[in-house]
Design an enzyme around this catalytic site. Structure first.
Site, PDB file in Angstrom:
ATOM      1  N   CYS A 144       0.822  -1.206   0.000  1.00 29.60           N
ATOM      2  CA  CYS A 144       0.000   0.000   0.000  1.00 29.60           C
ATOM      3  C   CYS A 144       0.852   1.250   0.000  1.00 29.60           C
ATOM      4  O   CYS A 144       0.466   2.269   0.553  1.00 29.60           O
ATOM      5  CB  CYS A 144      -0.930   0.001   1.204  1.00 29.60           C
ATOM      6  SG  CYS A 144      -2.297   1.159   1.005  1.00 29.60           S
ATOM      7  N   GLY A 145       2.029   1.190  -0.605  1.00 29.74           N
ATOM      8  CA  GLY A 145       2.857   2.378  -0.705  1.00 29.74           C
ATOM      9  C   GLY A 145       2.190   3.439  -1.547  1.00 29.74           C
ATOM     10  O   GLY A 145       2.149   4.604  -1.192  1.00 29.74           O
TER      11      GLY A 145
END
Length: 288
Positions: free
Chosen positions: A128-129
């Site tokens: 989920c960068g």
């Protein structure tokens, strides 16, 4: 109805003179000081899976603090480019489940069609960068340069940070959450939003500002974290022209701020700051 729920003091220990924050829980622990071991009840911030659901289809699941969820859904949608304006979200509500919370939004046909096309282009997600990104080329998603930047002096930025420190209710109880605040040009705060994730806190703030109908060219954002690329991208996406962070920016964040005309300030503390990009309308000056 019973009496007030227990809450915690600034050291995280339980006291009986305040109401428990809705995003706070009590957990058993053992406090250790030298050879002393003492059983205690500690205040901790909640962290739960929160799913962003559009027209019945789940798009992303974030680990977040379960508070200000309407702001969160609105701000996430705007910052990620899912909707172009808050009015494209026709309805929003939440559904609580054993394993998490759904933020259910009904969006315009235009927004939903664009979202479906975007989903078809995704091969899969391993982290989920950057939400909704599956290739290196998509990392450099550009936004239009901000139309106008606020006229803000250095004193106003420091004034906003002082007020932010005083307005972090959940952090005062738990010591474990980030905060983002929106300040008027004179440094007075409109809203503070807190979350275990710095991106989530900023999304919540963007949502609160949008739902209030504020002009993002007439204020600025302050955050209790570093200023990463995603933070600048989110603010620029909604036309915000100044981001001030208590910690450092990254090189990619500085590059993006320069391209979009966002004034980026870091290390704002103890009467000092570093200005990495600066618009002509920002009168803040770096303190030696």
């Amino acid at each position: 109805m019973g009496g007030p729920l227990l809450a915690c003091d600034e050291a995280g220990e339980m006291s009986g003179d305040a109401v428990l924050h809705p995003a706070q829980r009590l957990r058993s622990a053992v406090r250790v000081s030298g050879r002393m071991r003492t059983a205690s009840v500690e205040c901790v911030a909640e962290e739960v899976p929160v799913a962003m659901v559009y027209n019945g289809i789940s798009h992303a699941v974030m680990l977040a603090t379960p508070a200000d969820l309407e702001d969160f859904g609105t701000g996430f949608s705007l910052a990620e480019g899912i909707v172009a304006r808050a009015s494209e979200i026709h309805d929003i509500d939440t559904a609580h489940h054993v394993d998490g919370i759904e933020v259910r939004m009904q969006v315009s046909n235009r927004a939903f069609d664009a979202l479906k096309a975007r989903r078809r282009s995704l091969a899969g997600r391993t982290g989920c960068g950057l939400c909704g990104v599956d290739s290196l080329g998509q990392v450099s998603r550009e936004v239009k340069p901000v139309a106008a930047r606020p006229s803000v002096d250095e004193a106003a930025i420091h004034r906003a940070f002082v007020a932010l420190g005083e307005g972090q209710a959940l952090h005062a109880l738990t010591g474990s959450v980030h905060a983002a605040a929106w300040a008027h040009a004179d440094g007075t705060l409109f809203a503070v939003r807190e979350d275990v994730g710095r991106h989530n806190a900023l999304d919540k703030l963007i949502g609160a500002v949008a739902l209030a109908g504020l002009d993002t060219t007439q204020g600025f954002a302050v955050v209790t974290s570093r200023a990463s690329y995603e933070m600048v991208l989110k603010l620029a996406s909604v036309g915000g022209g100044l981001l001030a962070a208590i910690s450092a920016p990254t090189g990619l964040a500085i590059d993006l701020a320069g391209r979009t005309g966002v004034t980026l300030c870091g290390f704002v503390r103890d009467g000092r700051m570093a200005i990495y990009t600066e618009s002509r309308t920002c009168t803040a000056t770096q303190t030696e």
